[in-house]
Design a protein around this motif. Structure first.
Motif, PDB file in Angstrom:
ATOM      1  N   PHE A 107      10.771  -1.396  -3.161  1.00  0.00           N
ATOM      2  CA  PHE A 107       9.362  -1.017  -3.194  1.00  0.00           C
ATOM      3  C   PHE A 107       8.700  -1.583  -1.946  1.00  0.00           C
ATOM      4  N   PRO A 108       8.319  -0.760  -0.978  1.00  0.00           N
ATOM      5  CA  PRO A 108       7.675  -1.287   0.232  1.00  0.00           C
ATOM      6  C   PRO A 108       6.383  -2.047  -0.055  1.00  0.00           C
ATOM      7  N   SER A 109       5.668  -1.643  -1.114  1.00  0.00           N
ATOM      8  CA  SER A 109       4.403  -2.314  -1.453  1.00  0.00           C
ATOM      9  C   SER A 109       4.432  -2.715  -2.926  1.00  0.00           C
ATOM     10  N   PRO A 110       5.093  -3.813  -3.248  1.00  0.00           N
ATOM     11  CA  PRO A 110       5.197  -4.227  -4.649  1.00  0.00           C
ATOM     12  C   PRO A 110       3.871  -4.751  -5.189  1.00  0.00           C
ATOM     13  N   LEU A 111       3.823  -4.932  -6.504  1.00  0.00           N
ATOM     14  CA  LEU A 111       2.657  -5.524  -7.147  1.00  0.00           C
ATOM     15  C   LEU A 111       2.782  -7.039  -7.064  1.00  0.00           C
ATOM     16  N   ARG A 112       1.829  -7.679  -6.457  1.00  0.00           N
ATOM     17  CA  ARG A 112       1.892  -9.125  -6.348  1.00  0.00           C
ATOM     18  C   ARG A 112       0.690  -9.815  -6.984  1.00  0.00           C
ATOM     19  N   SER A 113      -0.319  -9.036  -7.367  1.00  0.00           N
ATOM     20  CA  SER A 113      -1.487  -9.615  -8.026  1.00  0.00           C
ATOM     21  C   SER A 113      -2.141  -8.531  -8.875  1.00  0.00           C
ATOM     22  N   PRO A 114      -2.995  -8.907  -9.823  1.00  0.00           N
ATOM     23  CA  PRO A 114      -3.690  -7.896 -10.638  1.00  0.00           C
ATOM     24  C   PRO A 114      -4.478  -6.896  -9.806  1.00  0.00           C
ATOM     25  N   ALA A 115      -4.946  -7.322  -8.637  1.00  0.00           N
ATOM     26  CA  ALA A 115      -5.718  -6.404  -7.794  1.00  0.00           C
ATOM     27  C   ALA A 115      -4.882  -5.213  -7.353  1.00  0.00           C
ATOM     28  N   ASP A 116      -3.569  -5.385  -7.259  1.00  0.00           N
ATOM     29  CA  ASP A 116      -2.697  -4.296  -6.826  1.00  0.00           C
ATOM     30  C   ASP A 116      -2.578  -3.196  -7.873  1.00  0.00           C
ATOM     31  N   MET A 117      -3.067  -3.464  -9.097  1.00  0.00           N
ATOM     32  CA  MET A 117      -2.997  -2.473 -10.169  1.00  0.00           C
ATOM     33  C   MET A 117      -4.172  -1.520 -10.152  1.00  0.00           C
ATOM     34  N   ALA A 118      -5.186  -1.798  -9.333  1.00  0.00           N
ATOM     35  CA  ALA A 118      -6.441  -1.064  -9.411  1.00  0.00           C
ATOM     36  C   ALA A 118      -6.287   0.416  -9.139  1.00  0.00           C
ATOM     37  N   ASP A 119      -5.378   0.779  -8.248  1.00  0.00           N
ATOM     38  CA  ASP A 119      -5.245   2.175  -7.837  1.00  0.00           C
ATOM     39  C   ASP A 119      -4.227   2.950  -8.660  1.00  0.00           C
ATOM     40  N   PHE A 120      -3.715   2.340  -9.725  1.00  0.00           N
ATOM     41  CA  PHE A 120      -2.712   3.033 -10.530  1.00  0.00           C
ATOM     42  C   PHE A 120      -3.278   4.284 -11.173  1.00  0.00           C
ATOM     43  N   SER A 121      -2.587   5.368 -11.012  1.00  0.00           N
ATOM     44  CA  SER A 121      -2.888   6.598 -11.737  1.00  0.00           C
ATOM     45  C   SER A 121      -1.626   7.440 -11.719  1.00  0.00           C
ATOM     46  N   VAL A 122      -1.453   8.231 -12.744  1.00  0.00           N
ATOM     47  CA  VAL A 122      -0.257   9.059 -12.803  1.00  0.00           C
ATOM     48  C   VAL A 122      -0.508  10.294 -11.963  1.00  0.00           C
ATOM     49  N   ASP A 123      -0.026  10.258 -10.736  1.00  0.00           N
ATOM     50  CA  ASP A 123      -0.351  11.327  -9.796  1.00  0.00           C
ATOM     51  C   ASP A 123       0.837  12.211  -9.469  1.00  0.00           C
ATOM     52  N   ARG A 124       1.968  11.980 -10.128  1.00  0.00           N
ATOM     53  CA  ARG A 124       3.138  12.821  -9.882  1.00  0.00           C
ATOM     54  C   ARG A 124       3.681  13.321 -11.200  1.00  0.00           C
ATOM     55  N   SER A 125       3.973  14.598 -11.250  1.00  0.00           N
ATOM     56  CA  SER A 125       4.512  15.190 -12.464  1.00  0.00           C
ATOM     57  C   SER A 125       5.980  14.837 -12.625  1.00  0.00           C
ATOM     58  N   LEU A 126       6.402  14.686 -13.862  1.00  0.00           N
ATOM     59  CA  LEU A 126       7.808  14.469 -14.179  1.00  0.00           C
ATOM     60  C   LEU A 126       8.445  15.742 -14.733  1.00  0.00           C
ATOM     61  N   ASP A 127       7.819  16.879 -14.454  1.00  0.00           N
ATOM     62  CA  ASP A 127       8.361  18.145 -14.941  1.00  0.00           C
ATOM     63  C   ASP A 127       9.777  18.400 -14.424  1.00  0.00           C
ATOM     64  N   ARG A 180      -1.502 -13.474 -17.550  1.00  0.00           N
ATOM     65  CA  ARG A 180      -1.060 -12.964 -18.853  1.00  0.00           C
ATOM     66  C   ARG A 180      -1.805 -11.697 -19.261  1.00  0.00           C
ATOM     67  N   GLU A 181      -3.125 -11.711 -19.154  1.00  0.00           N
ATOM     68  CA  GLU A 181      -3.919 -10.552 -19.585  1.00  0.00           C
ATOM     69  C   GLU A 181      -3.565  -9.321 -18.760  1.00  0.00           C
ATOM     70  N   SER A 182      -3.469  -9.484 -17.462  1.00  0.00           N
ATOM     71  CA  SER A 182      -3.121  -8.355 -16.598  1.00  0.00           C
ATOM     72  C   SER A 182      -1.692  -7.889 -16.847  1.00  0.00           C
ATOM     73  N   ALA A 183      -0.794  -8.834 -17.131  1.00  0.00           N
ATOM     74  CA  ALA A 183       0.585  -8.465 -17.431  1.00  0.00           C
ATOM     75  C   ALA A 183       0.642  -7.590 -18.674  1.00  0.00           C
ATOM     76  N   HIS A 184      -0.095  -7.970 -19.707  1.00  0.00           N
ATOM     77  CA  HIS A 184      -0.109  -7.145 -20.916  1.00  0.00           C
ATOM     78  C   HIS A 184      -0.753  -5.785 -20.656  1.00  0.00           C
ATOM     79  N   GLU A 185      -1.760  -5.756 -19.807  1.00  0.00           N
ATOM     80  CA  GLU A 185      -2.364  -4.468 -19.446  1.00  0.00           C
ATOM     81  C   GLU A 185      -1.344  -3.573 -18.751  1.00  0.00           C
TER      82      GLU A 185
END
Length: 330
Positions: A107-127, A180-185
């Motif tokens: 992963f060139p840009s891994p998640l290293r803090s809760p802030a990295d989760m902000a832009d998460f959205s399902v933007d690619r189809s798995l069809d 912990r809270e962000s991990a559960h999210e």
């Protein structure tokens, strides 16, 4: 959260009649005339046919081109599994995943803090996965059931935070403890996508589902109970570690528990799958034939096929399972 995955209305009414339901009956706990057998990663990297495709195609392009080994092992395999990868879910959630030769996932840009989760959205189809399942189900012509699969939330999170594989998983485990809270999210988001993905696979034609909690062994019992088991239950997933087997068997809806070669079953009566050490297939054919796993309802390896396995040695093992079952019946 937006709809996690879309599910196209595939033509599933015209699937060929299933001729070999041994695996499905065994998974339901029904008595079978012999032990069904298949091998994890049987559709991939040890096969010359697969390696020939990989020469000219990037790994995730191959995931869009189903490969299956039933022709090579005609009459010996009781289940087929779709060729894909557990990391298609992080891809669908917008993360870049590369498969680096000799290294594995990156992963060139891994998640290293809760802030990295902000832009998460399902933007690619798995069809494309669903289409591959439907096409493969038709191509099988009812020879055996087709399995779908998904990565479990903790395992996916571990890759996403570490940026790939790891010997210690220190970054991923630190994320759990420090955020912990962000991990559960995050685990909840992954569980939601995974559950919808499983539903989509069934709608597309998968007849059973395997879920890989590959890194559960990196968690101690308390962390397993907090960060793995609830999300396995949410997705109706399965995995196996010694301290987890009893909880999984007793407290969830799992039909089958997969074991590695160092574990034995526990808890209530449950269907077991596994647990041959894959390195046995490096032995001479006679040794392969003599090294059947300890009794399990479904014969399999305790891990996947390795790139340097000799396909002929797998055939010897498959034949030995059939012969052993025949001997027990006699």
């Amino acid at each position: 959260m937006p709809e996690a995955v879309s599910t196209t209305n595939f033509d599933t009414d015209s699937f060929p009649q299933l001729k070999n339901d041994l695996y499905l009956r065994a998974a339901r706990g029904e008595a079978t005339e012999r032990a069904p057998v298949w091998c994890m990663r049987q559709a991939g990297r040890y096969l010359p046919e697969f390696r020939a495709i990989r020469v000219e195609n990037e790994f995730f392009n191959v995931c869009r081109t189903p490969v299956q080994p039933l022709r090579r092992y005609a009459g010996l395999l009781d289940a087929a599994i779709i060729f894909s990868d557990i990391l298609v879910i992080p891809q669908a959630m917008g993360m870049e995943v590369q498969m680096v030769p000799g290294k594995g996932p990156h992963f060139p840009s891994p998640l290293r803090s809760p802030a990295d989760m902000a832009d998460f959205s399902v933007d690619r189809s798995l069809d494309y996965v669903y289409k591959a399942i439907t096409n493969t189900r038709h191509a099988l012509q009812g020879q055996c059931p087709l399995l779908g699969f998904v990565g479990a939330p903790w395992t996916l999170m571990a890759y996403m935070v570490e940026g790939g594989g790891s010997k210690t998983f220190a970054l991923a485990k630190s994320f759990l403890l420090q955020h912990r809270e962000s991990a559960h999210e995050l685990l909840g988001r992954l569980a939601d996508v995974a559950a919808r993905f499983l539903v989509g696979q069934v709608r597309a034609g998968a007849q059973a589902l395997q879920v890989f909690e590959s890194w559960a062994g990196e968690l101690g019992p308390q962390d397993f109970d907090e960060f793995s088991l609830p999300y396995l239950e949410a997705d109706c997933l399965r995995m196996a570690r010694t301290y987890a087997i009893e909880a999984l068997a007793a407290e969830t809806l799992f039909d089958v528990i997969s074991l590695d070669w160092t574990r034995s079953g526990g808890g209530r009566s449950v269907v077991l799958q596994g647990n041959l050490d894959p390195t046995v297939l490096f032995a001479e054919p006679e040794r392969c034939a003599a090294s059947l796993a300890p009794p399990a309802t479904i014969a399999n390896l305790g891990h996947g096929m390795m790139p340097t396995h000799d396909p002929n040695h797998l055939q010897v093992f498959l034949e030995a399972v059939h012969e052993s079952s025949q001997a027990l019946r006699n």
